[in-house]
Design a protein around this motif. Sequence first.
Motif, PDB file in Angstrom:
ATOM      1  N   TYR A  96       2.316  -0.251  -0.289  1.00  0.00           N
ATOM      2  CA  TYR A  96       2.368  -1.525  -1.010  1.00  0.00           C
ATOM      3  C   TYR A  96       3.815  -1.939  -1.261  1.00  0.00           C
ATOM      4  O   TYR A  96       4.654  -1.109  -1.615  1.00  0.00           O
ATOM      5  N   VAL A  97       4.082  -3.246  -1.093  1.00  0.00           N
ATOM      6  CA  VAL A  97       5.375  -3.841  -1.436  1.00  0.00           C
ATOM      7  C   VAL A  97       5.091  -4.884  -2.509  1.00  0.00           C
ATOM      8  O   VAL A  97       4.313  -5.815  -2.275  1.00  0.00           O
ATOM      9  N   ASP A  98       5.656  -4.680  -3.689  1.00  0.00           N
ATOM     10  CA  ASP A  98       5.447  -5.583  -4.817  1.00  0.00           C
ATOM     11  C   ASP A  98       3.959  -5.768  -5.121  1.00  0.00           C
ATOM     12  O   ASP A  98       3.494  -6.860  -5.438  1.00  0.00           O
ATOM     13  N   GLY A  99       3.175  -4.692  -4.981  1.00  0.00           N
ATOM     14  CA  GLY A  99       1.755  -4.723  -5.311  1.00  0.00           C
ATOM     15  C   GLY A  99       0.842  -5.232  -4.219  1.00  0.00           C
ATOM     16  O   GLY A  99      -0.372  -5.158  -4.342  1.00  0.00           O
ATOM     17  N   SER A 100       1.395  -5.748  -3.121  1.00  0.00           N
ATOM     18  CA  SER A 100       0.579  -6.252  -2.016  1.00  0.00           C
ATOM     19  C   SER A 100       0.602  -5.268  -0.859  1.00  0.00           C
ATOM     20  O   SER A 100       1.652  -4.698  -0.550  1.00  0.00           O
ATOM     21  N   PRO A 101      -0.559  -5.060  -0.194  1.00  0.00           N
ATOM     22  CA  PRO A 101      -0.589  -4.115   0.934  1.00  0.00           C
ATOM     23  C   PRO A 101       0.344  -4.553   2.058  1.00  0.00           C
ATOM     24  O   PRO A 101       0.482  -5.741   2.335  1.00  0.00           O
ATOM     25  N   SER A 102       0.978  -3.574   2.683  1.00  0.00           N
ATOM     26  CA  SER A 102       1.862  -3.838   3.816  1.00  0.00           C
ATOM     27  C   SER A 102       1.274  -3.126   5.030  1.00  0.00           C
ATOM     28  O   SER A 102       1.426  -1.923   5.184  1.00  0.00           O
ATOM     29  N   GLY A 103       0.568  -3.855   5.855  1.00  0.00           N
ATOM     30  CA  GLY A 103      -0.067  -3.262   7.033  1.00  0.00           C
ATOM     31  C   GLY A 103      -1.378  -2.575   6.667  1.00  0.00           C
ATOM     32  O   GLY A 103      -1.835  -2.604   5.525  1.00  0.00           O
ATOM     33  N   GLU A 104      -1.990  -1.947   7.665  1.00  0.00           N
ATOM     34  CA  GLU A 104      -3.257  -1.251   7.492  1.00  0.00           C
ATOM     35  C   GLU A 104      -3.027   0.166   6.971  1.00  0.00           C
ATOM     36  O   GLU A 104      -1.992   0.774   7.255  1.00  0.00           O
ATOM     37  N   PRO A 105      -3.980   0.736   6.214  1.00  0.00           N
ATOM     38  CA  PRO A 105      -3.848   2.135   5.792  1.00  0.00           C
ATOM     39  C   PRO A 105      -3.726   3.049   7.009  1.00  0.00           C
ATOM     40  O   PRO A 105      -4.296   2.781   8.065  1.00  0.00           O
ATOM     41  N   THR A 106      -2.960   4.120   6.842  1.00  0.00           N
ATOM     42  CA  THR A 106      -2.695   5.044   7.937  1.00  0.00           C
ATOM     43  C   THR A 106      -2.754   6.473   7.429  1.00  0.00           C
ATOM     44  O   THR A 106      -2.591   6.720   6.238  1.00  0.00           O
ATOM     45  N   ALA A 107      -2.969   7.414   8.350  1.00  0.00           N
ATOM     46  CA  ALA A 107      -2.980   8.826   7.978  1.00  0.00           C
ATOM     47  C   ALA A 107      -1.572   9.411   7.960  1.00  0.00           C
ATOM     48  O   ALA A 107      -1.375  10.551   7.562  1.00  0.00           O
ATOM     49  N   SER A 108      -0.581   8.609   8.366  1.00  0.00           N
ATOM     50  CA  SER A 108       0.797   9.085   8.451  1.00  0.00           C
ATOM     51  C   SER A 108       1.472   9.072   7.079  1.00  0.00           C
ATOM     52  O   SER A 108       1.360   8.108   6.329  1.00  0.00           O
ATOM     53  N   ALA A 109       2.189  10.167   6.787  1.00  0.00           N
ATOM     54  CA  ALA A 109       2.919  10.272   5.519  1.00  0.00           C
ATOM     55  C   ALA A 109       4.297   9.627   5.600  1.00  0.00           C
ATOM     56  O   ALA A 109       5.093   9.771   4.677  1.00  0.00           O
ATOM     57  N   SER A 110       4.580   8.929   6.694  1.00  0.00           N
ATOM     58  CA  SER A 110       5.831   8.169   6.795  1.00  0.00           C
ATOM     59  C   SER A 110       5.578   6.944   7.656  1.00  0.00           C
ATOM     60  O   SER A 110       4.781   6.983   8.593  1.00  0.00           O
ATOM     61  N   THR A 111       6.235   5.872   7.295  1.00  0.00           N
ATOM     62  CA  THR A 111       6.090   4.624   8.034  1.00  0.00           C
ATOM     63  C   THR A 111       7.325   3.781   7.815  1.00  0.00           C
ATOM     64  O   THR A 111       8.159   4.085   6.962  1.00  0.00           O
ATOM     65  N   THR A 112       7.450   2.722   8.602  1.00  0.00           N
ATOM     66  CA  THR A 112       8.524   1.757   8.399  1.00  0.00           C
ATOM     67  C   THR A 112       7.887   0.431   8.027  1.00  0.00           C
ATOM     68  O   THR A 112       7.108  -0.130   8.801  1.00  0.00           O
ATOM     69  N   LEU A 113       8.179  -0.014   6.820  1.00  0.00           N
ATOM     70  CA  LEU A 113       7.696  -1.312   6.363  1.00  0.00           C
ATOM     71  C   LEU A 113       8.609  -2.373   6.964  1.00  0.00           C
ATOM     72  O   LEU A 113       9.818  -2.186   7.027  1.00  0.00           O
ATOM     73  N   SER A 114       8.049  -3.481   7.410  1.00  0.00           N
ATOM     74  CA  SER A 114       8.872  -4.506   8.058  1.00  0.00           C
ATOM     75  C   SER A 114       8.645  -5.865   7.412  1.00  0.00           C
ATOM     76  O   SER A 114       7.668  -6.082   6.706  1.00  0.00           O
TER      77      SER A 114
END
Length: 195
Positions: free
Chosen positions: A128-146
């Motif tokens: 979540y960015v500022d309370g809003s979801p960013s992309g779909e849920p994933t099983a990965s414990a790391s991601t890059t928010l864009s």
Amino acid sequence: MRELALLIVLALPLPLAAQVYKYTDEKGVIHYTDKAPGKGAKPVTLPPLHTYKPLAPPESEGAAASGAGGNDASAPPADKGRAAGGGDFTVSIVSPVPDQTNRDASGNLAVSVKVSPEMPEGYTLAYYVDGSPSGEPTASASTTLSGIDRGQHSISVGLQDPDGNEVARSAPVTVYLRQPTIKRVTPAPPRPAPR
């Protein structure tokens, strides 16, 4: 000065049945003691001691869960959920660290998460960015928010069970995104030709 002497005497541990005496010395200074120093000492009755009861322990999570529900003060913290084995899940953001400033021209932010105990199969993480979801849920414990705009943002991560119900959420981490600015240099006007 007398008040200080009285406070010191009152702060000293005395046996419950001890008598306190008050006397004035030859310089006019008042003294308090638990032993009668002479004829001039008079017994003193002290005010009762202040006592305090300890605070009641917080309700257990089981008692809070059996309550009416909703967002009441006795609910468990937002960063914990029930693990399949009966324990609690804890979700914490490892990176970025709180108050980190990230400089990226394209608005990307790398996020790493730790889930304890280990995330079971079928569970996913929602970022979540500022309370809003960013992309779909994933099983990965790391991601890059864009696509994050420059400025201050709150990042949090929720752990979801296989049915999509959130069972734990991290504490929010505040980050700052600064996109580099390009300083444009205006070229100097051409010089006139010499004559």
